[in-house]
Design a protein around this motif. Structure first.
Motif: not given
Length: 384
Positions: A271, A274, A350-351
């Motif tokens: 996470l 990203a 969004e992740e």
């Protein structure tokens, strides 16, 4: 977002304050105010010898040792945290000041005036594994010793297995468990349960357990105290009831069945990478960061993920939104726009598009940051 948040905040408090008794200097008993102010000057100057001489001299003059601990040393340590949060002390200065206060406690503990006769039972005082803020627990340990208890003070970062082995060997009346960092609460839950499985009750304390001890109750602690005096008074009233085997299980938080906490924790590194990659794509300035800036930004993002995971564990919105407003205040004090936070929350959302509770927390966090009254203006930076 290149802050200095490696000193991970306990709930929404500054690093290594003394949450077991943190009366501000200006509200301490009047006869201790000059001593507390003198100690603060010595601590701020990094003068260990003067600090320890002040403490020992006060005891020579007849000051009550417990009063010196809780009305002098503790509020000075609280002020250290406040000065760090306001960017009037660096991380290094904060660590040095904390070390000096720890030495002041040691100087007090060896003074003849602080030698009490052991006439009560045995108590274990320990910090949750991963909790390095040991001074609050040590203050409590010293107060209990002054009141005649036999105290096993185990210090910072005590692994659960080691604590349990100690309890089996010594059989104390209770464990006083300290935690200042809210992200250690899942570990605190496991520790409370493990201690109770040995038949030893747990009294929880420290800023991590939230206002009024709300998380201590949620996680099944047998008692909670907001400061060292009330903890010692609570213990003196009588022994806590011994928990029965099976008293509490780790599956007593039904919201954990959705596995969001577990999955966010397991994918923490992915996470962070990203979100950092997303920030680089969205904001050209981030692409120009030095290696050190990238490292610090990644650490800040990891802290956001850690608090999100803890809020998922507790199913508590206030913990996450409180952390974000605390972080925004820290950024503001350091001249970093708080507007650097919302984009990271959007990218994180969004992740986590398949995690409804996490997305709800992130939306609520963004809403809190959008509140113009949620983030205070930057304080003055010069020491008065």
């Amino acid at each position: 977002m290149t802050t200095e948040l490696r000193t991970a905040p306990p709930d929404t408090a500054p690093p290594d304050t003394a949450p077991l008794d943190t009366a501000p200097l200006d509200t301490a008993p009047l006869d201790t105010v000059p001593l507390a102010e003198a100690l603060w000057d010595a601590v701020f100057a990094g003068d260990e010898y003067t600090a320890t001489d002040l403490v020992q001299g006060a005891l020579d003059e007849g000051y009550d040792p417990e009063c010196v601990l809780l009305d002098v040393i503790a509020p000075v340590q609280a002020k250290v945290g406040e000065e760090w949060a306001a960017n009037r002390m660096s991380v290094a200065q904060e660590h040095a000041a904390t070390a000096i206060n720890d030495r002041a406690v040691a100087a007090l503990s060896t003074h003849p005036a602080a030698r009490a006769t052991i006439e009560r039972g045995r108590i274990t005082v320990a910090c949750v594994d991963g909790e390095w803020h040991a001074l609050p627990a040590r203050l409590l340990a010293e107060v209990l010793r002054l009141r005649g208890w036999r105290v096993d003070y185990l210090g910072a970062q005590v692994p659960v297995s080691h604590l349990v082995a100690h309890l089996h060997r010594t059989g104390p009346e209770l464990v006083a468990l300290s935690s200042s960092i809210a992200t250690r609460l899942p570990t605190a839950h496991a520790t409370i349960t493990a201690c109770q499985a040995t038949g030893v009750p747990v009294l929880a304390g420290g800023a991590a357990f939230g206002p009024g001890g709300r998380y201590a109750r949620l996680l099944g602690a047998d008692a909670w105290a907001g400061d060292a005096r009330s903890a010692a008074d609570h213990i003196a009233k009588g022994p806590l009831a011994r928990p029965h085997p099976g008293h509490q299980q780790l599956d007593d938080l039904p919201h954990l069945e959705d596995q969001e906490y577990t999955l966010v924790t397991r994918t923490r590194t992915t996470l962070v990478r990203a979100v950092l990659r997303g920030l680089e794509e969205a904001f050209p300035a981030v692409r120009q960061y030095s290696d050190l800036q990238r490292e610090r930004t990644a650490e800040d993002l990891a802290l956001i993920v850690d608090f999100l995971a803890t809020a998922l564990y507790l199913d508590d919105t206030d913990l996450f939104t409180g952390f974000l407003t605390w972080t925004a205040a820290i950024l503001t004090a350091r001249g970093v726009p708080a507007q650097s936070l919302p984009p990271a929350l959007v990218l994180l959302g969004e992740e986590l598009k398949d995690f409804p509770r996490a997305r709800r927390l992130l939306r609520q966090g963004a809403d809190r940051l959008a509140d113009p009254f949620a983030v205070p203006s930057a304080p003055a930076r010069n020491h008065p």
